[in-house]
Design a protein around this motif. Structure first.
Motif, PDB file in Angstrom:
ATOM      1  N   VAL A   1       0.848  -1.196   0.000  1.00 46.48           N
ATOM      2  CA  VAL A   1       0.000   0.000   0.000  1.00 46.48           C
ATOM      3  C   VAL A   1       0.882   1.244   0.000  1.00 46.48           C
ATOM      4  N   THR A   2       0.596   2.179  -0.920  1.00 50.69           N
ATOM      5  CA  THR A   2       1.338   3.434  -1.018  1.00 50.69           C
ATOM      6  C   THR A   2       0.350   4.587  -0.971  1.00 50.69           C
ATOM      7  N   LEU A   3       0.705   5.633  -0.223  1.00 53.00           N
ATOM      8  CA  LEU A   3      -0.164   6.801  -0.071  1.00 53.00           C
ATOM      9  C   LEU A   3       0.482   8.019  -0.722  1.00 53.00           C
ATOM     10  N   PHE A   4      -0.306   8.732  -1.533  1.00 51.54           N
ATOM     11  CA  PHE A   4       0.185   9.944  -2.190  1.00 51.54           C
ATOM     12  C   PHE A   4      -0.664  11.147  -1.807  1.00 51.54           C
ATOM     13  N   SER A   5       0.014  12.287  -1.623  1.00 52.10           N
ATOM     14  CA  SER A   5      -0.681  13.534  -1.304  1.00 52.10           C
ATOM     15  C   SER A   5      -1.159  14.198  -2.586  1.00 52.10           C
ATOM     16  N   ARG A   6      -1.874  15.301  -2.424  1.00 56.12           N
ATOM     17  CA  ARG A   6      -2.340  16.049  -3.590  1.00 56.12           C
ATOM     18  C   ARG A   6      -1.162  16.568  -4.415  1.00 56.12           C
ATOM     19  N   ARG A   7      -0.033  16.831  -3.766  1.00 56.90           N
ATOM     20  CA  ARG A   7       1.187  17.252  -4.471  1.00 56.90           C
ATOM     21  C   ARG A   7       1.902  16.072  -5.113  1.00 56.90           C
ATOM     22  N   LEU A   8       1.345  14.868  -4.934  1.00 56.97           N
ATOM     23  CA  LEU A   8       1.898  13.614  -5.459  1.00 56.97           C
ATOM     24  C   LEU A   8       3.118  13.137  -4.676  1.00 56.97           C
ATOM     25  N   ASP A   9       3.325  13.699  -3.485  1.00 57.43           N
ATOM     26  CA  ASP A   9       4.410  13.229  -2.621  1.00 57.43           C
ATOM     27  C   ASP A   9       4.017  11.882  -2.007  1.00 57.43           C
ATOM     28  N   ASN A  10       4.998  11.015  -1.857  1.00 57.07           N
ATOM     29  CA  ASN A  10       4.773   9.737  -1.176  1.00 57.07           C
ATOM     30  C   ASN A  10       4.798   9.981   0.333  1.00 57.07           C
ATOM     31  N   ILE A  11       3.648   9.854   0.976  1.00 54.92           N
ATOM     32  CA  ILE A  11       3.559  10.152   2.416  1.00 54.92           C
ATOM     33  C   ILE A  11       3.199   8.898   3.228  1.00 54.92           C
ATOM     34  N   THR A  12       3.497   7.734   2.662  1.00 55.86           N
ATOM     35  CA  THR A  12       3.158   6.458   3.315  1.00 55.86           C
ATOM     36  C   THR A  12       3.761   6.350   4.705  1.00 55.86           C
ATOM     37  N   LYS A  13       5.028   6.779   4.845  1.00 48.03           N
ATOM     38  CA  LYS A  13       5.718   6.641   6.137  1.00 48.03           C
ATOM     39  C   LYS A  13       5.073   7.476   7.234  1.00 48.03           C
ATOM     40  N   GLN A  14       4.361   8.535   6.853  1.00 54.59           N
ATOM     41  CA  GLN A  14       3.759   9.411   7.856  1.00 54.59           C
ATOM     42  C   GLN A  14       2.432   8.876   8.392  1.00 54.59           C
ATOM     43  N   PHE A  15       1.841   7.937   7.658  1.00 52.52           N
ATOM     44  CA  PHE A  15       0.546   7.405   8.087  1.00 52.52           C
ATOM     45  C   PHE A  15       0.530   5.874   8.064  1.00 52.52           C
ATOM     46  N   PRO A  16       1.430   5.224   8.841  1.00 53.02           N
ATOM     47  CA  PRO A  16       1.434   3.752   8.865  1.00 53.02           C
ATOM     48  C   PRO A  16       0.124   3.176   9.405  1.00 53.02           C
ATOM     49  N   ASP A  17      -0.570   3.953  10.254  1.00 45.21           N
ATOM     50  CA  ASP A  17      -1.857   3.500  10.788  1.00 45.21           C
ATOM     51  C   ASP A  17      -2.903   3.409   9.677  1.00 45.21           C
ATOM     52  N   LEU A  18      -2.880   4.339   8.726  1.00 43.79           N
ATOM     53  CA  LEU A  18      -3.830   4.288   7.612  1.00 43.79           C
ATOM     54  C   LEU A  18      -3.558   3.071   6.732  1.00 43.79           C
TER      55      LEU A  18
END
Length: 574
Positions: free
Chosen positions: A269-286
């Motif tokens: 699972v990978t999470l991207f912000s609206r700026r397309l930054d990879n923010i997966t490490k900041q939300f491991p709970d999500l």
């Protein structure tokens, strides 16, 4: 393999150019000469990058380390290097001056190619842990020794992330269209592909090697973000009904951060912000919540992440922003719990859903999500009644949300990547106050303060983005709402983007000559009383915001995601 010096010559020409059109011409001519195997690297380096933003490749070099590399490469005393730095205030200029007298080596070092530069910069970015800073410094010193003094200027700026040429992604797409198709209008084809695959290197290489028809075939890839679809604004709910007639989906609009969640067929699972930054490490709970809530093989979904208290009550955006951190992540998972409100499906089990109408995407999304206390669909109703929309809107405000989104359920309500279209309309609480909506504006300049604010910036020059012209246009001077604390932080925050002349892509009149200019990068949310005609501002040929007030920094947006001049023009005409 192309010598780096050829790119340096282009950098030099771009740095001296004050015209956006001239920049496109220079780049287009250069791309025509670039070997096809080098096009991808050149496209990245033209933007001062070594990868696309979503790849999370960060050089992470501090000014102090870069100055140390200059000292090592030149054989000069560090005191002399630091003295030159104090005088120029620019690491690049310091490197250029110092490296004019670099020592000769016993064995000739050979020429620096763009491939070697690219490879070494990636090696610097990937090094971490004990001794990594020394390794980065030594690798950079080696690059400086192999380059010319002028080349050293640009290498150090790339290492610091401060290569400011006035070149944006759209500028490069323009140049590529001219270079490889002979027709600037084909930029539209490149932009459509770029919205699905926001990687300038992939688009450039595909175009150069395979042609425009292959670019048209660029498709969704799980793990690579898609530029997010955006909503339009209206003056009244009645107008919204005219724009989207018939039954609509009305959804809550939250005061959170929009996220695109990708799960590939290996379960990552990978999470991207609206700026397309990879923010997966900041939300491991999500990530854990999504693994429980959506069991599909692979997917791409979009939603809004919001902060909640222990009772599940929504918290303001500023509270959520405390979760955007590198340290103490586990502690803040406990301190600031989150919910993920899901509203769209873009890809499922090997197939893109972007061409499906919204009502089908929404229905499938509802089937996918298992009951979970942290991941759920957005609150919503289906209706064709304006009064019901208004009642739902006030209900959402009472829950502490920002407002609502009104979404088309027509057969053509496809997902339009990167487009602000009329399939979605947003309606926020600011409208009810009969005041102007909030705007996301780019800081392009600053004016020194007087009186109590002397010694700091007293006001900021803010601009909208003209997407058609790929330029920024001034819209207001912003001073109200900036606290003493914010004013004190601004010079540090903006130092990286300081320029010695007006940004190339900024259209500003002499009446708005700032004391300090900045590369368009930092976005602020601003509230205002009304939009008026102005002889001093350039937004939409002369519109300005009266009584602007600073609300917050929008770290989740980049400059090209700011409010557009076209939006301002549409609001003024209503």
């Amino acid at each position: 393999m192309m010598d780096f010096e050829k790119l340096v010559q282009v950098y030099e020409e771009l740095e001296k150019t004050a015209s956006g059109n001239k920049i496109r011409e220079v780049l287009a001519e250069f791309f025509k000469q670039v070997p096809k195997d080098d096009v991808q690297i050149v496209a990245y380096l033209t933007l001062g990058k070594i990868a696309s933003d979503y790849e999370d490749v960060v050089l992470g070099m501090a000014e102090k380390s870069v100055l140390k590399a200059i000292t090592v490469a030149s054989g000069q005393e560090s005191s002399k290097v630091n003295k030159l730095m104090q005088k120029s205030g620019d690491v690049g200029l310091t490197a250029e001056e110092v490296m004019k007298n670099k020592p000769r080596t016993l064995v000739p070092l050979g020429k620096l190619t763009i491939h070697e530069l690219f490879e070494k910069l990636h090696k610097m970015a990937s090094s971490s842990g004990a001794g990594s800073q020394d390794l980065k410094t030594n690798l950079l010193a080696g690059l400086l020794q192999k380059s010319s003094a002028t080349g050293a200027k640009y290498i150090t700026r790339i290492a610091l992330g401060t290569l400011r040429m006035g070149v944006g992604d759209m500028t490069v797409l323009d140049a590529l269209a001219i270079a490889y198709t002979g027709d600037k209008s084909n930029k539209d084809v490149l932009e459509q592909a770029y919205n699905i695959c926001p990687d300038i290197g992939i688009i450039a290489e595909t175009l150069a090697k395979k042609g425009l028809n292959e670019v048209k075939k660029v498709d969704v890839y799980v793990g690579r973000p898609i530029k997010m679809m955006l909503g339009q604004r209206v003056k009244s709910l009645e107008e919204a009904q005219k724009k989207i007639p018939g039954e609509v989906t009305v959804e809550a609009k939250y005061d959170g951060e929009r996220i695109q969640a990708h799960k590939n067929n290996k379960g990552k699972v990978t999470l991207f912000s609206r700026r397309l930054d990879n923010i997966t490490k900041q939300f491991p709970d999500l990530v854990k919540h999504l693994e429980k809530a959506i069991q599909e093989k692979d997917y791409i979904v979009e939603g809004e992440i919001i902060a909640v208290d222990k009772k599940g009550v929504p918290q303001p955006f500023q509270v959520l922003m405390q979760r955007r951190r590198k340290n103490d992540i586990e502690a803040y998972i406990e301190k600031i719990p989150i919910n993920f409100k899901v509203f769209d499906l873009l890809y499922l089990n090997g197939k893109s859903w972007m061409d499906q109408p919204y009502f089908k995407r929404s229905k499938e999304l509802g089937k996918m999500i298992k009951k979970d206390s942290e991941v759920m669909l957005t609150e919503r109703i289906l209706t064709d009644n304006v009064e019901e929309i208004n009642v739902f809107f006030h209900k959402m405000l009472n829950k502490g949300y920002e407002g609502i989104f009104i979404k088309s359920r027509a057969e053509d309500s496809v997902y339009q990547a990167g487009v602000r279209g009329w399939n979605w309309i947003k309606w926020k609480k600011e409208y009810v106050k009969e005041m102007v909506d909030t705007f996301d504006l780019v800081i392009v300049g600053a004016f020194y303060g007087k009186g109590r604010r002397s010694g700091n910036y007293g006001a900021l020059l803010c601009a909208t983005y003209n997407k058609k012209q790929d330029q920024f246009e001034t819209f207001c001077k912003l001073g109200t709402g900036l606290t003493d604390e914010t004013l004190e932080e601004l010079p540090k925050m903006l130092k990286k983007y300081t320029l010695d002349k007006k940004p190339v892509r900024l259209n500003a009149k002499k009446e708005m000559e700032a004391d300090v200019w900045f590369e368009p990068a930092i976005v602020v949310e601003v509230f205002g009383a009304e939009i008026t005609k102005s002889p001093f501002h350039t937004c939409a040929s002369g519109l300005a915001l009266r009584f602007p007030r600073f609300i917050r920094f929008r770290d989740d947006k980049d400059a090209e995601q700011a409010t557009t001049s076209k939006e301002i023009e549409q609001m003024f005409e209503k």
